[in-house]
Design an enzyme around this catalytic site. Structure first.
Site, short mmCIF file in Angstrom:
data_model
loop_
_atom_site.label_atom_id
_atom_site.label_comp_id
_atom_site.label_asym_id
_atom_site.label_seq_id
_atom_site.Cartn_x
_atom_site.Cartn_y
_atom_site.Cartn_z
N HIS A 129 22.38 75.79 -76.73
CA HIS A 129 23.09 74.63 -76.95
C HIS A 129 23.07 73.60 -75.44
O HIS A 129 23.81 72.65 -75.26
CB HIS A 129 24.70 74.63 -77.26
N ASN A 223 34.57 91.27 -80.06
CA ASN A 223 35.68 90.14 -79.80
C ASN A 223 37.03 90.46 -79.73
O ASN A 223 37.41 91.64 -80.30
CB ASN A 223 35.08 89.31 -81.22
C1 BV8 Z 1 23.08 70.72 -86.19
C2 BV8 Z 1 28.34 71.32 -77.11
C3 BV8 Z 1 21.52 69.62 -87.66
C4 BV8 Z 1 28.03 71.91 -75.84
C5 BV8 Z 1 28.62 72.80 -79.17
C6 BV8 Z 1 29.72 72.37 -92.41
C7 BV8 Z 1 29.49 73.67 -92.42
C8 BV8 Z 1 28.61 74.21 -91.72
C9 BV8 Z 1 27.72 73.63 -90.80
C10 BV8 Z 1 28.03 72.35 -90.52
C11 BV8 Z 1 29.28 71.62 -91.25
N1 BV8 Z 1 29.41 70.58 -90.83
C12 BV8 Z 1 28.59 70.28 -89.86
C13 BV8 Z 1 27.77 71.36 -89.39
C14 BV8 Z 1 26.90 71.61 -88.55
C15 BV8 Z 1 27.59 71.80 -87.14
C16 BV8 Z 1 28.53 73.04 -87.23
O1 BV8 Z 1 28.24 74.02 -87.19
N2 BV8 Z 1 29.74 72.68 -87.10
C17 BV8 Z 1 30.92 73.73 -87.42
C18 BV8 Z 1 32.10 73.38 -86.44
C19 BV8 Z 1 31.32 73.67 -88.93
N3 BV8 Z 1 26.37 72.39 -86.11
C20 BV8 Z 1 25.83 71.37 -85.44
O2 BV8 Z 1 26.30 69.91 -85.57
C21 BV8 Z 1 24.43 71.80 -84.79
N4 BV8 Z 1 23.35 70.89 -84.99
O3 BV8 Z 1 23.33 71.48 -87.28
O4 BV8 Z 1 22.18 69.69 -86.28
C22 BV8 Z 1 20.37 68.83 -87.51
C23 BV8 Z 1 19.13 69.39 -87.61
C24 BV8 Z 1 17.83 68.60 -87.60
C25 BV8 Z 1 17.86 67.24 -87.11
C26 BV8 Z 1 19.09 66.58 -87.05
C27 BV8 Z 1 20.59 67.24 -87.11
C28 BV8 Z 1 24.68 71.80 -83.26
C29 BV8 Z 1 25.86 72.54 -82.70
C30 BV8 Z 1 26.02 72.73 -81.44
C31 BV8 Z 1 27.45 71.74 -81.08
N5 BV8 Z 1 27.73 71.79 -79.59
N6 BV8 Z 1 28.98 72.17 -77.71
C32 BV8 Z 1 29.09 72.27 -75.00
O5 BV8 Z 1 29.88 70.97 -74.85
O6 BV8 Z 1 29.47 73.31 -74.59
S1 BV8 Z 1 29.49 73.65 -80.17
C33 BV8 Z 1 30.41 74.28 -79.19
O7 BV8 Z 1 30.92 75.55 -80.13
C34 BV8 Z 1 30.01 75.30 -77.97
O8 BV8 Z 1 28.59 75.06 -77.99
C35 BV8 Z 1 30.09 76.79 -78.46
O9 BV8 Z 1 29.32 77.21 -77.86
C36 BV8 Z 1 30.00 76.79 -79.69
C37 BV8 Z 1 30.53 77.86 -80.61
O10 BV8 Z 1 32.05 78.23 -79.87
P1 BV8 Z 1 31.88 79.71 -79.42
O11 BV8 Z 1 30.99 79.83 -78.38
O12 BV8 Z 1 32.14 80.68 -80.58
O13 BV8 Z 1 33.49 79.66 -78.81
P2 BV8 Z 1 34.82 79.63 -79.63
O14 BV8 Z 1 35.97 79.12 -78.55
O15 BV8 Z 1 34.96 79.02 -80.89
O16 BV8 Z 1 35.15 81.23 -79.64
C38 BV8 Z 1 35.50 82.08 -78.58
C39 BV8 Z 1 35.39 83.49 -79.22
O17 BV8 Z 1 35.70 84.33 -78.04
C40 BV8 Z 1 36.73 83.79 -80.27
O18 BV8 Z 1 36.05 84.43 -81.16
C41 BV8 Z 1 37.54 84.56 -79.23
O19 BV8 Z 1 38.12 85.51 -80.11
C42 BV8 Z 1 36.51 85.41 -78.49
N7 BV8 Z 1 37.04 85.93 -77.14
C43 BV8 Z 1 38.11 85.18 -76.41
N8 BV8 Z 1 38.35 85.79 -75.19
C44 BV8 Z 1 37.22 86.83 -75.16
C45 BV8 Z 1 36.78 86.89 -76.59
N9 BV8 Z 1 35.72 87.89 -76.86
C46 BV8 Z 1 35.45 88.70 -75.96
N10 BV8 Z 1 36.13 88.85 -74.83
C47 BV8 Z 1 36.93 87.96 -74.27
N11 BV8 Z 1 37.64 88.16 -73.14
#
Ligand code: BV8
Ligand code: ZN
Length: 249
Positions: A129, A223
């Site tokens: 990303h 996690n």
């Molecule tokens: C694409 C920007 C196509 C950078 C980010 C419907 C269904 C399926 C998919 C989609 C849909 N509608 C749209 C989509 C596609 C979409 C998507 O997946 N949406 C989701 C929300 C449904 N994806 C996209 O758009 C991607 N691109 O598909 O392009 C395409 C292809 C060709 C041509 C044109 C287009 C792009 C995805 C990237 C988006 N950018 N961020 C930034 O600013 O950082 S996403 C954002 O979420 C971050 O990048 C982050 O990395 C990512 C995932 O989040 P996590 O890292 O998992 O973090 P989160 O907070 O969610 O979870 C933390 C976890 O840690 C928790 O589980 C927690 O329990 C745990 N935790 C907490 N503390 C601890 C711990 N675990 C261990 N130890 C601890 N101490």
């Protein structure tokens, strides 16, 4: 469900003998470094979610607001230090590559843009990303490192006069081709995949765990909370990355 401790022994056994490990990390591995996650408690910023701000539309509509969010995150990340979870993965990479004498044996795939894996000493990092310390010009396309904290001007502009944007992948944007291709291959060939600190809801990154599993890899989830991958995993460790990963060494 938390596996009994002896399962850590089982995972250690596999990790210490296999010749191909892939790791997929998310924001949770940086939580213990003080970097807020996106979806957990404290993951929000001024009531906005990542889906509100990490999009080309949000940037087109209000580049200053999007840059205020990134400037705030850059300030926190600048102060953050790699934690024992990041350090354990760097050590595991050294151990594995040393034992297998080929670099393809360990691949770290991250969704994080904070650069803490590299600062911890990890070498084979695939940033799916992007990188919060890179900026890209919306006009001339120039890509540069920018580590100003705080940014002198919001939103920052290129020498050519056009707006700069963060060098990260937003929703609706394609992932970097090379990193994706290498992450895909590493996931297909992995004998074990560790999935650490990700809610596994963002695609296509989250799909790498399913790809690895379908290709025969064993799956270990680390996690503090539940994830959609738990039911398909061979091991689920309900704990923090900083406490759990060092037990693998
Ligand atoms: C694409 C920007 C196509 C950078 C980010 C419907 C269904 C399926 C998919 C989609 C849909 N509608 C749209 C989509 C596609 C979409 C998507 O997946 N949406 C989701 C929300 C449904 N994806 C996209 O758009 C991607 N691109 O598909 O392009 C395409 C292809 C060709 C041509 C044109 C287009 C792009 C995805 C990237 C988006 N950018 N961020 C930034 O600013 O950082 S996403 C954002 O979420 C971050 O990048 C982050 O990395 C990512 C995932 O989040 P996590 O890292 O998992 O973090 P989160 O907070 O969610 O979870 C933390 C976890 O840690 C928790 O589980 C927690 O329990 C745990 N935790 C907490 N503390 C601890 C711990 N675990 C261990 N130890 C601890 N101490
Ligand atoms: Zn420019």
């Amino acid at each position: 469900m938390t596996q009994a401790p002896f399962d850590m022994m089982g995972l250690r056994q596999v990790v210490h003998t296999t010749d191909s490990i892939a790791v997929l990390t998310g924001a949770g591995i940086s939580a213990e470094s003080g970097v807020p996650t996106f979806r957990g408690t404290g993951g929000l910023w001024r009531d906005y979610s990542a889906e509100d701000l990490a999009t080309p539309e949000a940037f087109a509509r209000n580049p200053r607001l999007v840059w205020e969010w990134y400037d705030w995150r850059r300030g926190i990340i600048r102060q953050a230090q790699p934690n024992p979870g990041h350090l354990a993965l760097a050590a595991l990479e050294q151990q594995t590559v040393g034992r297998c004498a080929n670099d393809a044996s360990f691949t770290l795939i991250t969704q994080n843009v904070d650069g803490l894996h590299e600062r911890a000493g990890s070498r084979s990092v695939l940033k799916l990303h992007g990188d919060i310390w890179l900026v890209r010009c919306t006009g001339c396309g120039a890509v540069e490192r920018n580590d100003e904290v705080p940014l002198r001007e919001l939103p920052p502009r290129c020498r050519c006069g056009a707006l700069l944007r963060p060098g990260v992948v937003w929703f609706g944007e394609p992932l970097p081709r090379t990193e994706w291709a290498r992450a895909y291959e590493a996931s297909r060939h992995a004998r074990v995949m560790l999935v650490v600190g990700t809610s596994a809801v963002v695609y296509p990154a989250a799909g790498l765990a399913e790809l690895a599993r379908a290709a025969g890899a064993k799956l270990a989830i680390i996690n503090t909370g539940e994830t959609p991958l738990d039911s398909a995993a061979d091991w689920v460790f309900r704990g923090t990355a900083g406490e759990t990963l060092p037990q693998l060494l």
